[in-house]
Design a protein around this motif. Structure first.
Motif, PDB file in Angstrom:
ATOM      1  N   HIS A  10      88.974 -53.099  24.183  1.00  0.00           N
ATOM      2  CA  HIS A  10      89.616 -53.734  23.035  1.00  0.00           C
ATOM      3  C   HIS A  10      88.997 -55.094  22.685  1.00  0.00           C
ATOM      4  N   ALA A  11      88.305 -55.698  23.613  1.00  0.00           N
ATOM      5  CA  ALA A  11      87.674 -56.997  23.354  1.00  0.00           C
ATOM      6  C   ALA A  11      86.431 -56.776  22.494  1.00  0.00           C
ATOM      7  N   LYS A  12      86.341 -57.522  21.420  1.00  0.00           N
ATOM      8  CA  LYS A  12      85.193 -57.410  20.516  1.00  0.00           C
ATOM      9  C   LYS A  12      84.197 -58.546  20.694  1.00  0.00           C
ATOM     10  N   ARG A  13      84.663 -59.639  21.305  1.00  0.00           N
ATOM     11  CA  ARG A  13      83.812 -60.807  21.506  1.00  0.00           C
ATOM     12  C   ARG A  13      84.079 -61.330  22.907  1.00  0.00           C
ATOM     13  N   ILE A  14      83.069 -61.187  23.786  1.00  0.00           N
ATOM     14  CA  ILE A  14      83.231 -61.515  25.201  1.00  0.00           C
ATOM     15  C   ILE A  14      82.186 -62.551  25.610  1.00  0.00           C
ATOM     16  N   LEU A  15      82.644 -63.595  26.292  1.00  0.00           N
ATOM     17  CA  LEU A  15      81.739 -64.570  26.899  1.00  0.00           C
ATOM     18  C   LEU A  15      81.633 -64.275  28.382  1.00  0.00           C
ATOM     19  N   VAL A  16      80.413 -64.298  28.911  1.00  0.00           N
ATOM     20  CA  VAL A  16      80.178 -64.174  30.343  1.00  0.00           C
ATOM     21  C   VAL A  16      79.580 -65.498  30.789  1.00  0.00           C
ATOM     22  N   ILE A  17      80.336 -66.225  31.610  1.00  0.00           N
ATOM     23  CA  ILE A  17      79.941 -67.574  32.005  1.00  0.00           C
ATOM     24  C   ILE A  17      79.858 -67.673  33.523  1.00  0.00           C
ATOM     25  N   THR A  33      75.847 -52.399  27.006  1.00  0.00           N
ATOM     26  CA  THR A  33      75.503 -50.981  26.871  1.00  0.00           C
ATOM     27  C   THR A  33      76.756 -50.113  26.891  1.00  0.00           C
ATOM     28  N   SER A  34      77.609 -50.315  27.888  1.00  0.00           N
ATOM     29  CA  SER A  34      78.765 -49.432  28.031  1.00  0.00           C
ATOM     30  C   SER A  34      79.820 -49.650  26.956  1.00  0.00           C
ATOM     31  N   LEU A  35      79.937 -50.868  26.431  1.00  0.00           N
ATOM     32  CA  LEU A  35      80.937 -51.156  25.405  1.00  0.00           C
ATOM     33  C   LEU A  35      80.362 -51.144  23.997  1.00  0.00           C
ATOM     34  N   ASP A  36      79.056 -50.915  23.892  1.00  0.00           N
ATOM     35  CA  ASP A  36      78.365 -50.904  22.603  1.00  0.00           C
ATOM     36  C   ASP A  36      78.586 -52.214  21.834  1.00  0.00           C
ATOM     37  N   LEU A  37      78.388 -53.323  22.548  1.00  0.00           N
ATOM     38  CA  LEU A  37      78.474 -54.649  21.941  1.00  0.00           C
ATOM     39  C   LEU A  37      77.078 -55.257  21.894  1.00  0.00           C
ATOM     40  N   GLU A  71      81.574 -60.084  14.064  1.00  0.00           N
ATOM     41  CA  GLU A  71      82.787 -59.436  14.570  1.00  0.00           C
ATOM     42  C   GLU A  71      82.672 -58.944  15.998  1.00  0.00           C
ATOM     43  N   ARG A  72      81.458 -58.631  16.466  1.00  0.00           N
ATOM     44  CA  ARG A  72      81.308 -58.007  17.776  1.00  0.00           C
ATOM     45  C   ARG A  72      80.108 -58.590  18.506  1.00  0.00           C
ATOM     46  N   TRP A  73      80.311 -58.974  19.776  1.00  0.00           N
ATOM     47  CA  TRP A  73      79.203 -59.449  20.607  1.00  0.00           C
ATOM     48  C   TRP A  73      79.669 -59.639  22.042  1.00  0.00           C
ATOM     49  N   ILE A  74      78.684 -59.683  22.937  1.00  0.00           N
ATOM     50  CA  ILE A  74      78.890 -60.153  24.299  1.00  0.00           C
ATOM     51  C   ILE A  74      77.774 -61.154  24.555  1.00  0.00           C
ATOM     52  N   MET A  75      78.153 -62.329  25.025  1.00  0.00           N
ATOM     53  CA  MET A  75      77.211 -63.438  25.141  1.00  0.00           C
ATOM     54  C   MET A  75      77.218 -63.976  26.564  1.00  0.00           C
ATOM     55  N   ARG A 173      81.844 -53.463  40.309  1.00  0.00           N
ATOM     56  CA  ARG A 173      83.051 -52.664  40.043  1.00  0.00           C
ATOM     57  C   ARG A 173      83.570 -52.945  38.632  1.00  0.00           C
ATOM     58  N   PHE A 174      83.535 -54.212  38.240  1.00  0.00           N
ATOM     59  CA  PHE A 174      84.029 -54.586  36.904  1.00  0.00           C
ATOM     60  C   PHE A 174      83.141 -53.967  35.825  1.00  0.00           C
ATOM     61  N   ALA A 175      81.828 -53.998  36.025  1.00  0.00           N
ATOM     62  CA  ALA A 175      80.918 -53.394  35.047  1.00  0.00           C
ATOM     63  C   ALA A 175      81.223 -51.913  34.879  1.00  0.00           C
ATOM     64  N   ALA A 176      81.615 -51.257  35.963  1.00  0.00           N
ATOM     65  CA  ALA A 176      81.935 -49.830  35.897  1.00  0.00           C
ATOM     66  C   ALA A 176      83.185 -49.570  35.068  1.00  0.00           C
ATOM     67  N   LEU A 177      84.093 -50.559  34.948  1.00  0.00           N
ATOM     68  CA  LEU A 177      85.271 -50.396  34.104  1.00  0.00           C
ATOM     69  C   LEU A 177      84.891 -50.209  32.642  1.00  0.00           C
ATOM     70  N   GLY A 178      83.771 -50.809  32.254  1.00  0.00           N
ATOM     71  CA  GLY A 178      83.343 -50.702  30.862  1.00  0.00           C
ATOM     72  C   GLY A 178      82.703 -49.367  30.543  1.00  0.00           C
ATOM     73  N   ALA A 179      82.379 -48.599  31.563  1.00  0.00           N
ATOM     74  CA  ALA A 179      81.692 -47.308  31.355  1.00  0.00           C
ATOM     75  C   ALA A 179      82.624 -46.263  30.796  1.00  0.00           C
TER      76      ALA A 179
END
Length: 179
Positions: A10-17, A33-37, A71-75, A173-179
């Motif tokens: 459901h998240a369309k804009r995610i920051l990875v810090i 890749t898994s979330l198509d962002l 509208e959509r990104w992961i940064m 494990r968290f990355a696998a949640l996005g798959a």
């Protein structure tokens, strides 16, 4: 907010810090890749020009403003000086808060792996090099940056939608949640 695949989808804009060497780029690319962002690297897309020349601050801020308006990104990238531009647009934040030793190991292994060559998260013409300044930044990250990050997340109402990950195993494990 529960940390599960639904939250990620459901998240369309995610920051990875997080601290350098903690695996921000690896996690952000996997989730992209898994979330198509669309994947955005702060270092590659905003900060650095070939030859390790840093862009002008006004250009960096303008470019970040344009991208976060999408509208959509992961940064990936901590960049405290641009939190005021990025945090208001983020739906979720993933904070890789690994130990100092884990980050130093990650940075050192990345240096050996890419020494003299470009990493995918950097623009062409920025070959990986050894940096004592980077090691000092990692060494002092928790002391110097963590409380500023916590305050910024609180100020922007993201403290409850921030996932804190404390190990590479948990990140996998968290990355696998996005798959």
């Amino acid at each position: 907010m529960p940390v599960d695949g639904a939250m990620l989808r459901h998240a369309k804009r995610i920051l990875v810090i997080g601290c350098p060497g903690g695996g921000k780029s690896v996690l952000a690319r996997a989730l992209s890749t898994s979330l198509d962002l669309p994947y955005i690297s702060m270092d590659r897309d905003f900060y650095w020009l070939p030859g390790w020349r840093k862009r002008d601050r006004s250009d960096i801020d303008r470019m970040i403003s344009e991208v976060v308006a999408e509208e959509r990104w992961i940064m990936d990238g901590t960049g405290l000086s641009s939190f005021h531009l990025r945090l208001p647009r983020a739906d979720a934040v993933i904070w890789l808060r690994l130990s100092r030793d884990a980050c130093l190991y990650g940075a050192a292994s990345r240096t050996f792996r890419y020494f003299g060559r470009n990493r995918p998260e950097l623009p062409a013409g920025c070959p990986k090099r050894f940096s004592l300044d980077a090691l000092a930044y990692i060494w002092n990250f928790e002391r110097d940056a963590a409380r500023l990050i916590e305050a910024a997340l609180q100020d922007h109402g993201l403290a409850n939608s921030t996932v804190i990950i404390r190990s590479r195993k948990a990140a996998s494990r968290f990355a696998a949640l996005g798959a």
